[in-house]
Motif scaffolding. Sequence first.
Motif, PDB file in Angstrom:
ATOM      1  N   LEU A 140    -123.955  55.966 -43.776  1.00  0.00           N
ATOM      2  CA  LEU A 140    -124.387  55.449 -42.478  1.00  0.00           C
ATOM      3  C   LEU A 140    -124.171  53.946 -42.372  1.00  0.00           C
ATOM      4  O   LEU A 140    -124.448  53.350 -41.335  1.00  0.00           O
ATOM      5  CB  LEU A 140    -125.861  55.773 -42.244  1.00  0.00           C
ATOM      6  CG  LEU A 140    -126.217  57.253 -42.128  1.00  0.00           C
ATOM      7  CD1 LEU A 140    -127.706  57.421 -41.882  1.00  0.00           C
ATOM      8  CD2 LEU A 140    -125.425  57.922 -41.022  1.00  0.00           C
ATOM      9  N   LYS A 141    -123.682  53.345 -43.461  1.00  0.00           N
ATOM     10  CA  LYS A 141    -123.338  51.921 -43.500  1.00  0.00           C
ATOM     11  C   LYS A 141    -124.531  51.021 -43.212  1.00  0.00           C
ATOM     12  O   LYS A 141    -124.443  50.033 -42.486  1.00  0.00           O
ATOM     13  CB  LYS A 141    -122.182  51.621 -42.540  1.00  0.00           C
ATOM     14  CG  LYS A 141    -120.908  52.365 -42.914  1.00  0.00           C
ATOM     15  CD  LYS A 141    -119.750  52.026 -41.966  1.00  0.00           C
ATOM     16  CE  LYS A 141    -118.490  52.776 -42.372  1.00  0.00           C
ATOM     17  NZ  LYS A 141    -117.345  52.494 -41.470  1.00  0.00           N
ATOM     18  N   PHE A 142    -125.673  51.411 -43.779  1.00  0.00           N
ATOM     19  CA  PHE A 142    -126.830  50.536 -43.698  1.00  0.00           C
ATOM     20  C   PHE A 142    -126.532  49.224 -44.407  1.00  0.00           C
ATOM     21  O   PHE A 142    -125.984  49.207 -45.511  1.00  0.00           O
ATOM     22  CB  PHE A 142    -128.047  51.184 -44.376  1.00  0.00           C
ATOM     23  CG  PHE A 142    -128.708  52.251 -43.556  1.00  0.00           C
ATOM     24  CD1 PHE A 142    -129.153  51.995 -42.277  1.00  0.00           C
ATOM     25  CD2 PHE A 142    -128.906  53.513 -44.090  1.00  0.00           C
ATOM     26  CE1 PHE A 142    -129.780  52.970 -41.533  1.00  0.00           C
ATOM     27  CE2 PHE A 142    -129.541  54.499 -43.356  1.00  0.00           C
ATOM     28  CZ  PHE A 142    -129.978  54.230 -42.074  1.00  0.00           C
ATOM     29  N   GLN A 143    -126.895  48.116 -43.765  1.00  0.00           N
ATOM     30  CA  GLN A 143    -126.731  46.797 -44.355  1.00  0.00           C
ATOM     31  C   GLN A 143    -128.067  46.058 -44.295  1.00  0.00           C
ATOM     32  O   GLN A 143    -128.855  46.252 -43.366  1.00  0.00           O
ATOM     33  CB  GLN A 143    -125.668  45.992 -43.590  1.00  0.00           C
ATOM     34  CG  GLN A 143    -124.299  46.622 -43.588  1.00  0.00           C
ATOM     35  CD  GLN A 143    -123.635  46.616 -44.954  1.00  0.00           C
ATOM     36  OE1 GLN A 143    -123.870  45.694 -45.734  1.00  0.00           O
ATOM     37  NE2 GLN A 143    -122.820  47.616 -45.235  1.00  0.00           N
ATOM     38  N   ALA A 148    -135.425  43.950 -41.096  1.00  0.00           N
ATOM     39  CA  ALA A 148    -136.325  42.974 -41.699  1.00  0.00           C
ATOM     40  C   ALA A 148    -136.452  43.315 -43.184  1.00  0.00           C
ATOM     41  O   ALA A 148    -136.290  44.476 -43.567  1.00  0.00           O
ATOM     42  CB  ALA A 148    -137.691  43.024 -41.013  1.00  0.00           C
ATOM     43  N   PRO A 149    -136.733  42.326 -44.040  1.00  0.00           N
ATOM     44  CA  PRO A 149    -136.798  42.591 -45.484  1.00  0.00           C
ATOM     45  C   PRO A 149    -137.726  43.744 -45.871  1.00  0.00           C
ATOM     46  O   PRO A 149    -137.375  44.562 -46.721  1.00  0.00           O
ATOM     47  CB  PRO A 149    -137.302  41.259 -46.048  1.00  0.00           C
ATOM     48  CG  PRO A 149    -136.811  40.239 -45.081  1.00  0.00           C
ATOM     49  CD  PRO A 149    -136.902  40.898 -43.730  1.00  0.00           C
ATOM     50  N   ALA A 150    -138.898  43.817 -45.245  1.00  0.00           N
ATOM     51  CA  ALA A 150    -139.833  44.886 -45.594  1.00  0.00           C
ATOM     52  C   ALA A 150    -139.261  46.257 -45.269  1.00  0.00           C
ATOM     53  O   ALA A 150    -139.444  47.221 -46.011  1.00  0.00           O
ATOM     54  CB  ALA A 150    -141.165  44.681 -44.862  1.00  0.00           C
ATOM     55  N   VAL A 151    -138.546  46.341 -44.146  1.00  0.00           N
ATOM     56  CA  VAL A 151    -137.959  47.624 -43.738  1.00  0.00           C
ATOM     57  C   VAL A 151    -136.804  47.987 -44.670  1.00  0.00           C
ATOM     58  O   VAL A 151    -136.652  49.149 -45.077  1.00  0.00           O
ATOM     59  CB  VAL A 151    -137.478  47.553 -42.276  1.00  0.00           C
ATOM     60  CG1 VAL A 151    -136.858  48.875 -41.855  1.00  0.00           C
ATOM     61  CG2 VAL A 151    -138.645  47.203 -41.351  1.00  0.00           C
ATOM     62  N   THR A 364    -133.209  46.032 -36.443  1.00  0.00           N
ATOM     63  CA  THR A 364    -133.483  44.803 -35.721  1.00  0.00           C
ATOM     64  C   THR A 364    -132.752  44.743 -34.385  1.00  0.00           C
ATOM     65  O   THR A 364    -133.321  44.295 -33.384  1.00  0.00           O
ATOM     66  CB  THR A 364    -133.091  43.587 -36.580  1.00  0.00           C
ATOM     67  OG1 THR A 364    -133.791  43.648 -37.824  1.00  0.00           O
ATOM     68  CG2 THR A 364    -133.442  42.289 -35.877  1.00  0.00           C
ATOM     69  N   ASP A 365    -131.491  45.174 -34.336  1.00  0.00           N
ATOM     70  CA  ASP A 365    -130.733  45.133 -33.088  1.00  0.00           C
ATOM     71  C   ASP A 365    -131.404  45.968 -31.997  1.00  0.00           C
ATOM     72  O   ASP A 365    -131.433  45.572 -30.828  1.00  0.00           O
ATOM     73  CB  ASP A 365    -129.304  45.634 -33.302  1.00  0.00           C
ATOM     74  CG  ASP A 365    -128.418  44.605 -33.981  1.00  0.00           C
ATOM     75  OD1 ASP A 365    -128.891  43.470 -34.180  1.00  0.00           O
ATOM     76  OD2 ASP A 365    -127.263  44.935 -34.313  1.00  0.00           O
ATOM     77  N   LEU A 366    -131.935  47.102 -32.361  1.00  0.00           N
ATOM     78  CA  LEU A 366    -132.625  47.944 -31.387  1.00  0.00           C
ATOM     79  C   LEU A 366    -133.916  47.288 -30.927  1.00  0.00           C
ATOM     80  O   LEU A 366    -134.282  47.365 -29.756  1.00  0.00           O
ATOM     81  CB  LEU A 366    -132.916  49.320 -31.988  1.00  0.00           C
ATOM     82  CG  LEU A 366    -131.742  50.291 -32.089  1.00  0.00           C
ATOM     83  CD1 LEU A 366    -132.173  51.565 -32.791  1.00  0.00           C
ATOM     84  CD2 LEU A 366    -131.187  50.620 -30.709  1.00  0.00           C
TER      85      LEU A 366
END
Length: 442
Positions: A140-143, A148-151, A364-366
């Motif tokens: 899914l190309k999570f980056q 946020a760091p916690a997420v 974050t974008d959402l």
Amino acid sequence: MERLEAHMSRRGFLGATGALGGALALAACGGKSKPGGGGDTGAGAGGTSYNGPAVTLAFWNGWTGADGDFAKKMVAQFNKANPKVQVHMNVYQWADFFQKLPAAVQSGNGPDVSVMHIDDIPTQAAQQVIVPIDSIAKTLKFQESQFAPAVWNGGVYQGKRYGIPIDVHDLGLYVNQDLLHKAGVSSIPTDENSYMDALDKLKSKGIQGCWVSPFQFTGAFMFESLLWQYGGDLLNKDNTKATWDSEAGVKALTWMVDLVKKGYSPQNVGQDADYIALKNSKNAFNWQGIWQVDDARAQKAKIVNAPLPKIGTQGGVWGNSHQFVLPKNGSSDANKAAAARYFIHWFTSNEAEWAKSAKVPAETDLQKSSAFTSGLSYLKPFAEEVPDVHFPPAVAGFGDVTQKLYDAFQSAILMKTSPEQALKTSAKQATSILAANKKKYG
């Protein structure tokens, strides 16, 4: 309600094209599998598509409230768009869920896919109830930059990812504006000075403006937020020692106890009485979870939301997250395993729609998109707090640890024990539990 499309971009909100399909009947559909199945392998491990034969998947979760009804509608739409993969959703109370899931996995009758909170993942991973799913995140190309760091760090246990995040649900400030107007408070407070000034004005009108709950929901979450705001933390860096008895912890708990002592809150507040008083225009400020947003909006009293005030020197907000997980032995069938991964991909691709169940999107974008901040503007204060959110640490058996904190917190708020003594005693007990759990879980 907006219709879901099966291949919508993760960052796109959806056009209105009619209502979602009807709710699914709840049915237990976990197929038997031999021990040793599951894991981050198999056909279609990444889950971006499914081209196998028709399969039926069992999806277990603890969404017993309105979010469960919303999830049923999303599952119904998935089934309509993907006739080869039919998902049957089973909903249990969370306490029942964690009794049934390990037993079902051990017997080879576990579900094919599940959802749980971040703080439940370490224990389930240590007990080998769920399996690592790093390949899904990679496909899914999570980056890291997307979250946020916690997420980003949530759902990871001992260096392996076990959870795919779909939301953030955090604490926020619920404000009865009718009472603020009555007391002549012109704006919602954002720091300690403005918060105490508002409480003094409310008190002059005979209003106890901040009811302090002695219970975990949500008084203890308020304490944890304040602990972080004062620069403290629940545990030390290597998670071997409870540190909530630090100077920051004592300051946080003393501040809350003083609200009671000085008459800003009644004594012996009952479970949920703080929120009920807010709705009945007897309480002006309630540090409450996002899960009450829809109910608060429906009240006769004008209740709005805002970010938590920064009482300490920095931001700090209690939060949690729902995460998709794959139970071990959920299916020995490679096609069902691939279909389960595809269902996770589809659901997270429609994360924006899931936000309508009163959640902050994980990405974050959402959170910053105009569709979210405008279309779901009442959730915007919770999204603004995400950079300050702290999730529970990735420690197996952490519930046993925090129970000591919650008991001590209650004793202090009820003024049976001093804040310093309550925190000191409970931290010592919790540290012993951490050591025992280290041996138990590894």
